[in-house]
Design a protein around this motif. Structure first.
Motif, PDB file in Angstrom:
ATOM      1  N   ARG A  53       0.738  -1.315  -0.062  1.00  0.00           N
ATOM      2  CA  ARG A  53       0.098   0.106   0.039  1.00  0.00           C
ATOM      3  C   ARG A  53       0.750   1.258  -0.045  1.00  0.00           C
ATOM      4  O   ARG A  53       1.824   1.258   0.838  1.00  0.00           O
ATOM      5  N   VAL A  54       0.552   2.197  -0.757  1.00  0.00           N
ATOM      6  CA  VAL A  54       1.157   3.241  -1.028  1.00  0.00           C
ATOM      7  C   VAL A  54       1.349   4.355   0.187  1.00  0.00           C
ATOM      8  O   VAL A  54       2.413   4.657   0.683  1.00  0.00           O
ATOM      9  N   LEU A  79      -2.048  -1.374  -7.675  1.00  0.00           N
ATOM     10  CA  LEU A  79      -1.798   0.012  -7.612  1.00  0.00           C
ATOM     11  C   LEU A  79      -3.148   0.884  -8.338  1.00  0.00           C
ATOM     12  O   LEU A  79      -3.451   0.394  -9.311  1.00  0.00           O
ATOM     13  N   GLN A  80      -3.825   1.618  -7.351  1.00  0.00           N
ATOM     14  CA  GLN A  80      -4.834   2.467  -7.810  1.00  0.00           C
ATOM     15  C   GLN A  80      -4.264   3.713  -8.737  1.00  0.00           C
ATOM     16  O   GLN A  80      -3.195   4.217  -8.230  1.00  0.00           O
ATOM     17  N   ARG A  85       0.814   8.683  -8.784  1.00  0.00           N
ATOM     18  CA  ARG A  85       1.374   9.951  -8.646  1.00  0.00           C
ATOM     19  C   ARG A  85       2.531   9.683  -7.226  1.00  0.00           C
ATOM     20  O   ARG A  85       3.707   9.693  -7.292  1.00  0.00           O
ATOM     21  N   ALA A  86       1.666   9.176  -6.090  1.00  0.00           N
ATOM     22  CA  ALA A  86       2.480   9.081  -4.875  1.00  0.00           C
ATOM     23  C   ALA A  86       3.351   7.783  -5.099  1.00  0.00           C
ATOM     24  O   ALA A  86       4.571   7.883  -4.467  1.00  0.00           O
ATOM     25  N   ALA A  87       3.130   6.853  -5.577  1.00  0.00           N
ATOM     26  CA  ALA A  87       3.935   5.522  -5.866  1.00  0.00           C
ATOM     27  C   ALA A  87       5.087   6.152  -6.662  1.00  0.00           C
ATOM     28  O   ALA A  87       6.200   5.704  -6.309  1.00  0.00           O
ATOM     29  N   ARG A 101      -5.069   1.558 -18.274  1.00  0.00           N
ATOM     30  CA  ARG A 101      -5.564   2.746 -17.927  1.00  0.00           C
ATOM     31  C   ARG A 101      -4.228   3.000 -16.755  1.00  0.00           C
ATOM     32  O   ARG A 101      -3.882   4.428 -16.846  1.00  0.00           O
ATOM     33  N   LEU A 102      -3.994   2.104 -15.915  1.00  0.00           N
ATOM     34  CA  LEU A 102      -2.797   2.522 -15.257  1.00  0.00           C
ATOM     35  C   LEU A 102      -1.536   2.743 -16.039  1.00  0.00           C
ATOM     36  O   LEU A 102      -0.732   3.696 -15.837  1.00  0.00           O
TER      37      LEU A 102
END
Length: 215
Positions: A53-54, A79-80, A85-87, A101-102
């Motif tokens: 989890r990020v 990964l959602q 961006r955070a990842a 989409r990812l």
């Protein structure tokens, strides 16, 4: 097992397969583990860690990583897109690129940020409906699409079905990677990393064998 024992087992499996142990990266899966278990592993010299989890990764490694230079964080869980961006800002690698989409989101963010972590395409080798990952028959086209987006895809990742012999899944992943000119193979966990190394794994994701069972 102790970290030293895991490292010895990796080295022995590599030599048995006529491979250089230095070509295999141990990703210590610290997800949901308390800091009291993670710190001794850091102090023993381990520098590559995997998180699912990020948000958990941000809260843990924002403070820990600066204390241990050279620490790398790998995102290994689903990964959602709203966490992408955070990842990308904290991760050295993402092992769970699994849908168009990812891929498009990561490509757009890579242009904005001027950088992108190394990426592994997750393949659902068992074609399990409850599990993330690109289906084997769609993997070649998906890798080509990612390359068209200038994404730095370095390899493939899989999580074989828990009730099946993992070896055929590792063989399948190796063959798909070779067909697509990819050197990275993120496969093998606590119970089967030796078998994965025998079949070409470059990254093994080991959690409970290092840290103990999660609470």
């Amino acid at each position: 097992m102790s970290l030293d024992r895991i490292r010895r087992s990796i080295a022995e499996a590599a030599r048995a397969a006529d491979r250089d142990p230095a070509d295999i990266t141990l990703v210590a899966v610290s997800k949901m583990q308390p800091e009291s278990r993670v710190l001794p592993v850091l102090e023993a010299g381990q520098r590559v860690f995997g998180e699912n989890r990020v948000q958990e990764a941000q809260s843990r490694w924002g403070a820990l990583a600066p204390r241990f230079p050279g620490t790398e964080l790998h995102i290994i869980g689903p990964l959602q897109t709203n966490k992408a961006r955070a990842a990308m800002e904290i991760a050295h690698a993402i092992h769970s690129l699994d849908r168009p989409r990812l891929a498009e989101t990561l490509a757009r963010l890579a242009q904005e940020l001027g950088r992108c972590p190394e990426l592994f395409v997750q393949v659902n080798t068992g074609e399990e409906p409850q599990k993330a990952g690109v289906l084997p028959a769609e993997t070649d086209d998906f890798v080509a699409r990612c390359r068209d987006l200038d994404l730095p895809v370095v390899g493939l990742m899989c999580i074989p079905p828990a009730e099946e012999d993992p070896a055929p899944h590792f063989d399948m992943l190796r063959e798909m990677a070779a067909r697509n000119g990819l050197a990275g193979l993120s496969m093998g966990m606590s119970g089967d990393f030796e078998a994965a190394i025998a079949r070409g794994a470059t990254h093994v994701r080991v959690g409970s064998a290092i840290f103990g069972a999660r609470d």
